[in-house]
Write a protein that holds these residues in place. Structure first.
Motif, PDB file in Angstrom:
ATOM      1  N   LYS A 276      56.274 -22.767   5.023  1.00 44.94           N
ATOM      2  CA  LYS A 276      56.806 -23.977   5.664  1.00 44.94           C
ATOM      3  C   LYS A 276      55.686 -24.786   6.302  1.00 44.94           C
ATOM      4  O   LYS A 276      55.669 -26.018   6.189  1.00 44.94           O
ATOM      5  CB  LYS A 276      57.860 -23.623   6.706  1.00 44.94           C
ATOM      6  CG  LYS A 276      58.378 -24.864   7.433  1.00 44.94           C
ATOM      7  CD  LYS A 276      59.643 -24.651   8.139  1.00 44.94           C
ATOM      8  CE  LYS A 276      60.193 -25.851   8.868  1.00 44.94           C
ATOM      9  NZ  LYS A 276      59.540 -27.103   8.795  1.00 44.94           N
ATOM     10  N   LYS A 277      54.742 -24.108   6.963  1.00 40.60           N
ATOM     11  CA  LYS A 277      53.617 -24.821   7.576  1.00 40.60           C
ATOM     12  C   LYS A 277      52.809 -25.563   6.510  1.00 40.60           C
ATOM     13  O   LYS A 277      52.435 -26.719   6.702  1.00 40.60           O
ATOM     14  CB  LYS A 277      52.718 -23.853   8.339  1.00 40.60           C
ATOM     15  CG  LYS A 277      53.327 -23.348   9.625  1.00 40.60           C
ATOM     16  CD  LYS A 277      52.416 -22.349  10.320  1.00 40.60           C
ATOM     17  CE  LYS A 277      53.089 -21.781  11.551  1.00 40.60           C
ATOM     18  NZ  LYS A 277      52.262 -20.765  12.208  1.00 40.60           N
ATOM     19  N   CYS A 278      52.542 -24.900   5.386  1.00 35.54           N
ATOM     20  CA  CYS A 278      51.790 -25.540   4.300  1.00 35.54           C
ATOM     21  C   CYS A 278      52.566 -26.745   3.752  1.00 35.54           C
ATOM     22  O   CYS A 278      51.990 -27.815   3.538  1.00 35.54           O
ATOM     23  CB  CYS A 278      51.503 -24.544   3.174  1.00 35.54           C
ATOM     24  SG  CYS A 278      50.267 -23.298   3.581  1.00 35.54           S
ATOM     25  N   TYR A 279      53.860 -26.572   3.558  1.00 33.94           N
ATOM     26  CA  TYR A 279      54.709 -27.652   3.055  1.00 33.94           C
ATOM     27  C   TYR A 279      54.696 -28.839   4.024  1.00 33.94           C
ATOM     28  O   TYR A 279      54.564 -30.002   3.597  1.00 33.94           O
ATOM     29  CB  TYR A 279      56.134 -27.125   2.865  1.00 33.94           C
ATOM     30  CG  TYR A 279      57.102 -28.149   2.345  1.00 33.94           C
ATOM     31  CD1 TYR A 279      57.152 -28.467   0.997  1.00 33.94           C
ATOM     32  CD2 TYR A 279      57.988 -28.790   3.211  1.00 33.94           C
ATOM     33  CE1 TYR A 279      58.054 -29.411   0.522  1.00 33.94           C
ATOM     34  CE2 TYR A 279      58.881 -29.735   2.746  1.00 33.94           C
ATOM     35  CZ  TYR A 279      58.913 -30.040   1.400  1.00 33.94           C
ATOM     36  OH  TYR A 279      59.798 -30.975   0.939  1.00 33.94           O
ATOM     37  N   ASP A 280      54.808 -28.553   5.316  1.00 35.29           N
ATOM     38  CA  ASP A 280      54.798 -29.618   6.322  1.00 35.29           C
ATOM     39  C   ASP A 280      53.465 -30.365   6.328  1.00 35.29           C
ATOM     40  O   ASP A 280      53.440 -31.596   6.446  1.00 35.29           O
ATOM     41  CB  ASP A 280      55.090 -29.056   7.713  1.00 35.29           C
ATOM     42  CG  ASP A 280      56.531 -28.600   7.873  1.00 35.29           C
ATOM     43  OD1 ASP A 280      57.382 -28.969   7.047  1.00 35.29           O
ATOM     44  OD2 ASP A 280      56.791 -27.840   8.838  1.00 35.29           O
ATOM     45  N   ILE A 281      52.368 -29.626   6.219  1.00 35.01           N
ATOM     46  CA  ILE A 281      51.046 -30.262   6.178  1.00 35.01           C
ATOM     47  C   ILE A 281      50.932 -31.171   4.962  1.00 35.01           C
ATOM     48  O   ILE A 281      50.450 -32.310   5.067  1.00 35.01           O
ATOM     49  CB  ILE A 281      49.927 -29.197   6.180  1.00 35.01           C
ATOM     50  CG1 ILE A 281      49.871 -28.490   7.527  1.00 35.01           C
ATOM     51  CG2 ILE A 281      48.573 -29.824   5.861  1.00 35.01           C
ATOM     52  CD1 ILE A 281      48.986 -27.243   7.553  1.00 35.01           C
ATOM     53  N   LEU A 282      51.385 -30.687   3.806  1.00 35.66           N
ATOM     54  CA  LEU A 282      51.326 -31.510   2.597  1.00 35.66           C
ATOM     55  C   LEU A 282      52.180 -32.762   2.727  1.00 35.66           C
ATOM     56  O   LEU A 282      51.748 -33.857   2.345  1.00 35.66           O
ATOM     57  CB  LEU A 282      51.780 -30.700   1.375  1.00 35.66           C
ATOM     58  CG  LEU A 282      50.812 -29.653   0.864  1.00 35.66           C
ATOM     59  CD1 LEU A 282      51.463 -28.839  -0.247  1.00 35.66           C
ATOM     60  CD2 LEU A 282      49.518 -30.272   0.386  1.00 35.66           C
ATOM     61  N   ASN A 283      53.385 -32.619   3.264  1.00 36.51           N
ATOM     62  CA  ASN A 283      54.266 -33.781   3.430  1.00 36.51           C
ATOM     63  C   ASN A 283      53.681 -34.810   4.383  1.00 36.51           C
ATOM     64  O   ASN A 283      53.755 -36.009   4.137  1.00 36.51           O
ATOM     65  CB  ASN A 283      55.642 -33.344   3.924  1.00 36.51           C
ATOM     66  CG  ASN A 283      56.548 -32.942   2.798  1.00 36.51           C
ATOM     67  OD1 ASN A 283      56.307 -33.263   1.641  1.00 36.51           O
ATOM     68  ND2 ASN A 283      57.585 -32.205   3.128  1.00 36.51           N
ATOM     69  N   THR A 284      53.102 -34.339   5.473  1.00 42.80           N
ATOM     70  CA  THR A 284      52.484 -35.241   6.444  1.00 42.80           C
ATOM     71  C   THR A 284      51.338 -36.017   5.803  1.00 42.80           C
ATOM     72  O   THR A 284      51.227 -37.236   5.970  1.00 42.80           O
ATOM     73  CB  THR A 284      51.962 -34.448   7.658  1.00 42.80           C
ATOM     74  OG1 THR A 284      53.075 -33.801   8.286  1.00 42.80           O
ATOM     75  CG2 THR A 284      51.267 -35.351   8.646  1.00 42.80           C
ATOM     76  N   ASN A 285      50.500 -35.306   5.070  1.00 43.77           N
ATOM     77  CA  ASN A 285      49.360 -35.966   4.439  1.00 43.77           C
ATOM     78  C   ASN A 285      49.778 -36.892   3.302  1.00 43.77           C
ATOM     79  O   ASN A 285      49.163 -37.945   3.119  1.00 43.77           O
ATOM     80  CB  ASN A 285      48.344 -34.924   3.967  1.00 43.77           C
ATOM     81  CG  ASN A 285      47.566 -34.374   5.127  1.00 43.77           C
ATOM     82  OD1 ASN A 285      46.828 -35.084   5.789  1.00 43.77           O
ATOM     83  ND2 ASN A 285      47.754 -33.103   5.421  1.00 43.77           N
ATOM     84  N   GLU A 286      50.825 -36.526   2.578  1.00 33.05           N
ATOM     85  CA  GLU A 286      51.328 -37.420   1.535  1.00 33.05           C
ATOM     86  C   GLU A 286      51.824 -38.723   2.166  1.00 33.05           C
ATOM     87  O   GLU A 286      51.545 -39.818   1.662  1.00 33.05           O
ATOM     88  CB  GLU A 286      52.454 -36.767   0.759  1.00 33.05           C
ATOM     89  CG  GLU A 286      53.021 -37.680  -0.322  1.00 33.05           C
ATOM     90  CD  GLU A 286      54.236 -37.102  -1.027  1.00 33.05           C
ATOM     91  OE1 GLU A 286      54.469 -37.498  -2.167  1.00 33.05           O
ATOM     92  OE2 GLU A 286      54.941 -36.277  -0.423  1.00 33.05           O
ATOM     93  N   ALA A 287      52.536 -38.607   3.281  1.00 37.09           N
ATOM     94  CA  ALA A 287      53.036 -39.803   3.964  1.00 37.09           C
ATOM     95  C   ALA A 287      51.887 -40.690   4.429  1.00 37.09           C
ATOM     96  O   ALA A 287      51.959 -41.918   4.325  1.00 37.09           O
ATOM     97  CB  ALA A 287      53.916 -39.402   5.146  1.00 37.09           C
ATOM     98  N   LEU A 288      50.813 -40.081   4.917  1.00 37.82           N
ATOM     99  CA  LEU A 288      49.653 -40.863   5.346  1.00 37.82           C
ATOM    100  C   LEU A 288      49.005 -41.591   4.166  1.00 37.82           C
ATOM    101  O   LEU A 288      48.618 -42.755   4.291  1.00 37.82           O
ATOM    102  CB  LEU A 288      48.627 -39.951   6.018  1.00 37.82           C
ATOM    103  CG  LEU A 288      49.000 -39.418   7.395  1.00 37.82           C
ATOM    104  CD1 LEU A 288      47.982 -38.380   7.860  1.00 37.82           C
ATOM    105  CD2 LEU A 288      49.093 -40.547   8.403  1.00 37.82           C
TER     106      LEU A 288
END
Length: 72
Positions: free
Chosen positions: A42-54
């Motif tokens: 979940k932490k990895c998924y959240d990091i990826l989603n945050t960076n994709e949004a940026l």
């Protein structure tokens, strides 16, 4: 507690997967590792989603087309 990078979390997740693949792991350890693995995933998924949004935000600000919308 320090916040781990995506790469650090992914490495820990890979180690847990190796441990879970060991046929000699106890049920208690398997459940504990599985739970920890889910949290790391979940932490990895959240990091990826945050960076994709940026990235999408920066592309939009730069006048570039959102590449995800072209895939349809």
């Amino acid at each position: 507690m320090e916040k781990k990078t995506f790469e650090e979390n992914l490495k820990l997740l890979e180690e847990i997967v190796k441990q879970l693949e060991d046929k000699n792991i106890s049920l208690e350890d398997a459940v504990k590792n599985y739970t920890t693995g889910l949290e790391l995933s979940k932490k990895c998924y959240d990091i990826l989603n945050t960076n994709e949004a940026l990235v999408v935000q920066k592309m939009t600000e730069s006048g570039l087309v959102d590449f995800a919308s072209d895939a349809q």
